[in-house]
Enzyme design. Structure first.
Site, PDB file in Angstrom:
ATOM      1  N   SER A 244       0.866  -1.186   0.000  1.00  0.00           N
ATOM      2  CA  SER A 244       0.000   0.000   0.000  1.00  0.00           C
ATOM      3  C   SER A 244       0.898   1.230   0.000  1.00  0.00           C
ATOM      4  O   SER A 244       2.012   1.174   0.536  1.00  0.00           O
ATOM      5  CB  SER A 244      -0.866   0.017   1.270  1.00  0.00           C
TER       6      SER A 244
ATOM      7  N   TYR B 260      -1.369  -0.850  10.429  1.00  0.00           N
ATOM      8  CA  TYR B 260      -1.506  -1.168   9.004  1.00  0.00           C
ATOM      9  C   TYR B 260      -0.312  -0.623   8.221  1.00  0.00           C
ATOM     10  O   TYR B 260       0.319  -1.345   7.440  1.00  0.00           O
ATOM     11  CB  TYR B 260      -2.815  -0.578   8.469  1.00  0.00           C
TER      12      TYR B 260
HETATM   13  N1  NAP Z   1      -8.497  -0.929  -1.186  1.00  0.00           N
HETATM   14  C1  NAP Z   1      -7.509  -0.090  -0.990  1.00  0.00           C
HETATM   15  O1  NAP Z   1      -7.685   1.142  -0.995  1.00  0.00           O
HETATM   16  C2  NAP Z   1      -6.112  -0.616  -0.807  1.00  0.00           C
HETATM   17  C3  NAP Z   1      -5.060   0.305  -0.884  1.00  0.00           C
HETATM   18  C4  NAP Z   1      -3.775  -0.147  -0.721  1.00  0.00           C
HETATM   19  C5  NAP Z   1      -3.532  -1.492  -0.518  1.00  0.00           C
HETATM   20  N2  NAP Z   1      -4.542  -2.368  -0.444  1.00  0.00           N
HETATM   21  C6  NAP Z   1      -4.197  -3.784  -0.205  1.00  0.00           C
HETATM   22  O2  NAP Z   1      -4.771  -4.593  -1.205  1.00  0.00           O
HETATM   23  C7  NAP Z   1      -4.965  -5.904  -0.697  1.00  0.00           C
HETATM   24  C8  NAP Z   1      -6.383  -6.351  -1.025  1.00  0.00           C
HETATM   25  O3  NAP Z   1      -7.289  -5.511  -0.307  1.00  0.00           O
HETATM   26  P1  NAP Z   1      -8.697  -5.069  -0.880  1.00  0.00           P
HETATM   27  O4  NAP Z   1      -8.719  -3.607  -0.880  1.00  0.00           O
HETATM   28  O5  NAP Z   1      -9.049  -5.823  -2.115  1.00  0.00           O
HETATM   29  O6  NAP Z   1      -9.612  -5.533   0.359  1.00  0.00           O
HETATM   30  P2  NAP Z   1     -10.918  -6.434   0.462  1.00  0.00           P
HETATM   31  O7  NAP Z   1     -11.898  -6.104  -0.598  1.00  0.00           O
HETATM   32  O8  NAP Z   1     -11.309  -6.319   1.892  1.00  0.00           O
HETATM   33  O9  NAP Z   1     -10.365  -7.921   0.178  1.00  0.00           O
HETATM   34  C9  NAP Z   1      -9.449  -8.505   1.060  1.00  0.00           C
HETATM   35  C10 NAP Z   1      -9.206  -9.953   0.642  1.00  0.00           C
HETATM   36  O10 NAP Z   1      -8.259 -10.544   1.545  1.00  0.00           O
HETATM   37  C11 NAP Z   1      -8.842 -11.727   2.095  1.00  0.00           C
HETATM   38  N3  NAP Z   1      -8.358 -11.955   3.445  1.00  0.00           N
HETATM   39  C12 NAP Z   1      -8.288 -11.078   4.471  1.00  0.00           C
HETATM   40  N4  NAP Z   1      -7.800 -11.681   5.560  1.00  0.00           N
HETATM   41  C13 NAP Z   1      -7.552 -12.966   5.215  1.00  0.00           C
HETATM   42  C14 NAP Z   1      -7.058 -14.097   5.901  1.00  0.00           C
HETATM   43  N5  NAP Z   1      -6.712 -14.030   7.200  1.00  0.00           N
HETATM   44  N6  NAP Z   1      -6.933 -15.258   5.244  1.00  0.00           N
HETATM   45  C15 NAP Z   1      -7.305 -15.360   3.946  1.00  0.00           C
HETATM   46  N7  NAP Z   1      -7.766 -14.323   3.229  1.00  0.00           N
HETATM   47  C16 NAP Z   1      -7.911 -13.148   3.863  1.00  0.00           C
HETATM   48  C17 NAP Z   1     -10.339 -11.489   2.051  1.00  0.00           C
HETATM   49  O11 NAP Z   1     -10.980 -12.747   2.099  1.00  0.00           O
HETATM   50  P3  NAP Z   1     -12.493 -12.967   2.650  1.00  0.00           P
HETATM   51  O12 NAP Z   1     -13.306 -11.792   2.162  1.00  0.00           O
HETATM   52  O13 NAP Z   1     -12.882 -14.232   1.991  1.00  0.00           O
HETATM   53  O14 NAP Z   1     -12.399 -13.021   4.112  1.00  0.00           O
HETATM   54  C18 NAP Z   1     -10.481 -10.799   0.700  1.00  0.00           C
HETATM   55  O15 NAP Z   1     -10.445 -11.742  -0.336  1.00  0.00           O
HETATM   56  C19 NAP Z   1      -4.675  -5.828   0.797  1.00  0.00           C
HETATM   57  O16 NAP Z   1      -3.383  -6.353   1.058  1.00  0.00           O
HETATM   58  C20 NAP Z   1      -4.728  -4.343   1.097  1.00  0.00           C
HETATM   59  O17 NAP Z   1      -3.924  -3.990   2.188  1.00  0.00           O
HETATM   60  C21 NAP Z   1      -5.832  -1.963  -0.596  1.00  0.00           C
END
Ligand code: NAP
Length: 264
Positions: free
Chosen positions: A139, A152
């Site tokens: 991130s 985080y």
């Molecule tokens: N969205 C943003 O603005 C943003 C910005 C920077 C970085 N990121 C990074 O991008 C990545 C994806 O995030 P996202 O934004 O797509 O979030 P999201 O929509 O909340 O999706 C998160 C994913 O991670 C899975 N997950 C979480 N904890 C887990 C665990 N303990 N074991 C297995 N799977 C797990 C969830 O699975 P379930 O739903 O099945 O539980 C879901 O598939 C993350 O690393 C996040 O830090 C996101």
């Protein structure tokens, strides 16, 4: 870019950015293993990816040793090899030093750092065999400084350095390791944390876009395109890098505009 006959494991593929990554790899011909905790959502993503061969769905909690071990085992049992590991699963946290409950700290670090370390450790021998590669999803908060996202941001800084360290260790063995660092991206992450309504989330995104030089937040597909590109043979000498996909957010902007948003 073709991933025909390549085996790709995507964690956190049941929602958001990981879902978009899995779908784009499937469109590029990859044979997929996808991991998440929500079986129903994972099934829907597998349906969206399925062409000749259905992805392997692994319902696992990667913050646990059991979850990481089973994910590695089931992937290798099904395919016998691994070419690309995408460490995308992650959880957020909205807290600071004075309000941190250590359970929040442990949840963030066990998922965003320990789980990534563990799964990577278990699968590195297979990636060495195929001279494959790893993409970690970090991130912009891994480098930005803001109040309210303490564990985080620390976890993502650790992940960025993990990339650099293991890129050095694995380069002589022919394995590349890179990070893609998204900025604000439409997903479930913020609503999971805050419980805000769809309308409030839409307002949040509009506010956040004002602090981004390109004046747009990212869609998951913007991040997915960079992930698939850096995992491809077009990037055969790219390793140890942290690539931002964020609409041009620079640290000065983050420390003023985004900080204000986060503190609201
Ligand atoms: N969205 C943003 O603005 C943003 C910005 C920077 C970085 N990121 C990074 O991008 C990545 C994806 O995030 P996202 O934004 O797509 O979030 P999201 O929509 O909340 O999706 C998160 C994913 O991670 C899975 N997950 C979480 N904890 C887990 C665990 N303990 N074991 C297995 N799977 C797990 C969830 O699975 P379930 O739903 O099945 O539980 C879901 O598939 C993350 O690393 C996040 O830090 C996101």
């Amino acid at each position: 870019m073709s991933f025909n006959d390549k085996v790709v494991l995507v964690t956190g593929a049941s929602a958001g950015i990981g879902k978009a990554i899995a779908i784009l790899f499937a469109e590029s011909g990859a044979r997929l293993a996808i991991v998440g905790r929500n079986a129903q959502n994972l099934r829907a993503v597998a349906d969206a990816c399925a062409k000749d061969e259905r992805p392997l769905e692994i319902v696992a909690d990667l913050s646990t040793d059991e979850g990481c071990e089973r994910t590695a085992k089931e992937t290798l049992e099904r395919y016998g090899r691994l070419d690309v590991l995408i460490n995308n699963a992650g959880v957020g946290a909205r807290t600071n030093l004075l309000s941190t409950d250590m359970a929040i700290f442990d949840k963030v670090f066990s998922t965003n750092v320990r789980g990534v370390y563990n799964l990577t450790r278990l699968l590195a021998p297979s990636l060495i065999e195929t001279k494959g590669n790893i993409v970690n999803i970090s991130s912009v908060m891994g480098t930005a400084v803001a109040v309210g996202v303490l564990p985080y941001s620390m976890s993502k800084a650790a992940l960025d350095h993990f990339t650099r360290l293991i890129a050095l260790e694995l380069a002589p063995k022919g394995v590349r390791v890179n990070t893609v660092s998204p900025g604000v991206t439409v997903s479930e992450l913020v609503q999971r944390l805050t419980g805000i309504s769809d309308e409030q989330y839409s307002d949040y995104l509009t506010d956040m876009a004002k602090g981004i030089p390109m004046r747009r937040v990212c869609q998951p597909e913007h991040v997915a395109k960079m992930v698939v590109f850096v995992a491809s043979e077009d990037c055969e000498l790219v390793t140890g890098t942290v690539i931002k996909v964020d609409g041009g957010v620079d640290l000065a902007v983050e420390s003023s505009e985004i900080k204000k948003q986060i503190q609201k």
